[in-house]
Design an enzyme around this catalytic site. Structure first.
Site, PDB file in Angstrom:
ATOM      1  N   ASP A   1       0.866  -1.183   0.000  1.00  0.00           N
ATOM      2  CA  ASP A   1       0.000   0.000   0.000  1.00  0.00           C
ATOM      3  C   ASP A   1       0.902   1.232   0.000  1.00  0.00           C
ATOM      4  OD1 ASP A   1      -1.934   1.915   0.282  1.00  0.00           O
ATOM      5  OD2 ASP A   1      -2.657   1.242   2.229  1.00  0.00           O
TER       6      ASP A   1
ATOM      7  N   ASP B   1      -2.620   2.421  -6.148  1.00  0.00           N
ATOM      8  CA  ASP B   1      -1.635   2.460  -5.057  1.00  0.00           C
ATOM      9  C   ASP B   1      -1.626   1.201  -4.194  1.00  0.00           C
ATOM     10  OD1 ASP B   1      -4.094   2.880  -3.919  1.00  0.00           O
ATOM     11  OD2 ASP B   1      -3.546   4.685  -2.810  1.00  0.00           O
ATOM     12  N   GLU B   2      -2.248   0.128  -4.659  1.00  0.00           N
ATOM     13  CA  GLU B   2      -2.284  -1.116  -3.886  1.00  0.00           C
ATOM     14  C   GLU B   2      -2.127  -2.322  -4.795  1.00  0.00           C
ATOM     15  OE1 GLU B   2      -4.917  -1.299   0.026  1.00  0.00           O
ATOM     16  OE2 GLU B   2      -6.100  -0.762  -1.723  1.00  0.00           O
TER      17      GLU B   2
END
Length: 352
Positions: free
Chosen positions: A20, A115-116
């Site tokens: 993350d 973003d993950e």
């Protein structure tokens, strides 16, 4: 269990990580604008146009600013913040570099948002190295790009996701096989992805407030209250979920290829939606090229906060798998499906 765990303890069984990126959009802005480092930075829509916060730097979060907050409220909480509409093309560029780092460690990388990403580093599958050592190297390589990440490592996606949120920013939280039950048990049911306010209220009415209580609940009673989701929640709360980290397979004879993203907070601003569409389109383009496919009909799909779904299509002049061609077309379909301020939960882009 954090990084103090010793690699000598070994790892027996599946090893699934969740990377993350920390305050990602704001971190990229601080990377590209050194004069903003150490200052509260807010990426989002204008406070004068009923915009919302997309990302707040950790400096801004100290004032109580968070994502999905109305920009006007964020401005009142942090009047001296640096505001920017953001540069989604730049965010995609940095995100792609991070995904390349993951792909260099394992072919099993499942990107779930810009973003993950989940990744599988089970010992013996692609490497004999300690999963913890691999995660430390990933975190260091991401830091070398100028942004930071937090990683959760466990036996399945549920554990990895929750672990990734325990120690931010720049954290590495390791939940060894066999300890996932005790790790999850004291946490509130809301820690489980998929348990929203409505489900949380239903569980509370049944006397279930923690994941430990949920793990001991009767699957039959949960199915009666929540449908097929109920028994699955029991399995996940107990840490017994079996996760497969891999992109969804698309048959060679597939008539269409698409990607979707469900957001943690509803999107209500045009700039947010346009950016989201372009990001999802880039993932669809990558999947098309990986399979040697192209398409000539673009489909935009929106799911609203009330769970209604609407789609729109437009035919191109010739087949393509280039998101720089079909992405703007998908953005152009937005006005036929959506009006400013209507909350959107999911965005999908497909090519057929």
């Amino acid at each position: 269990m954090g990084e103090r765990a010793h690699d000598i303890l070994g790892w027996d069984g599946p090893a699934v990580g969740l990377l993350d990126l920390d305050a990602f959009f704001a971190s990229v802005e601080q990377l590209d604008h050194p004069e903003w480092r150490g200052l509260p930075v807010i990426v989002g829509g204008s406070a004068d146009r009923r915009g919302v916060v997309s990302t707040a730097s950790y400096e801004a979060r100290r004032y109580g600013v968070h994502s999905a907050m109305p920009s006007a409220q964020a401005r009142r909480l942090c009047p001296d913040a640096v505001w920017t509409q953001g540069n989604f093309a730049r965010y995609r560029e940095v995100s792609a570099a991070v995904m390349d780092i993951l792909s260099a460690e394992t072919p099993l990388v499942e990107q779930v948002s810009i973003d993950e990403a989940f990744f599988d580093v089970t010992p013996g599958r692609f490497s004999r190295e300690s999963p913890i050592g691999i995660c430390r190297r990933i975190r260091a390589r991401v830091a070398s790009l100028g942004v930071s990440c937090s990683i959760g490592l466990g036996v399945n996606k549920t554990v990895a996701k929750i672990a990734s949120e325990r120690d931010k920013p720049r954290g590495l939280t390791v939940i060894f096989p066999g300890t996932e039950g005790s790790f999850l048990a004291p946490l509130p049911v809301s820690a489980l992805s998929g348990v929203g306010p409505a489900t949380e209220r239903q569980l509370a009415a049944m006397g279930i407030h923690t994941l430990g209580e949920l793990a001991k609940a009767s699957p039959r009673e949960l199915e009666g209250a929540l449908g097929v989701t109920g028994p699955r929640l029991v399995v996940r709360a107990a840490g017994r979920e079996r996760s497969r980290v891999a992109e969804r397979a698309v048959p060679d004879e597939a008539k269409s290829v698409s990607n979707e993203r469900t957001f943690d907070h509803d999107l209500t601003a045009a700039a947010e939606l346009r950016a989201a569409i372009l990001h999802v389109a880039s993932m669809t383009g990558r999947r098309l090229r990986r399979r040697g496919l192209a398409g000539a009909t673009v489909t935009l799909k929106l799911r609203y906060a009330d769970l209604r779904v609407r789609t729109a299509q437009r035919r191109l002049g010739s087949p393509t798998n280039d998101e720089h061609v079909f992405g703007p077309v998908a953005v152009g379909l937005l006005s036929s499906l959506w009006s400013e301020g209507t909350p959107v939960r999911l965005v999908g882009v497909g090519l057929s």
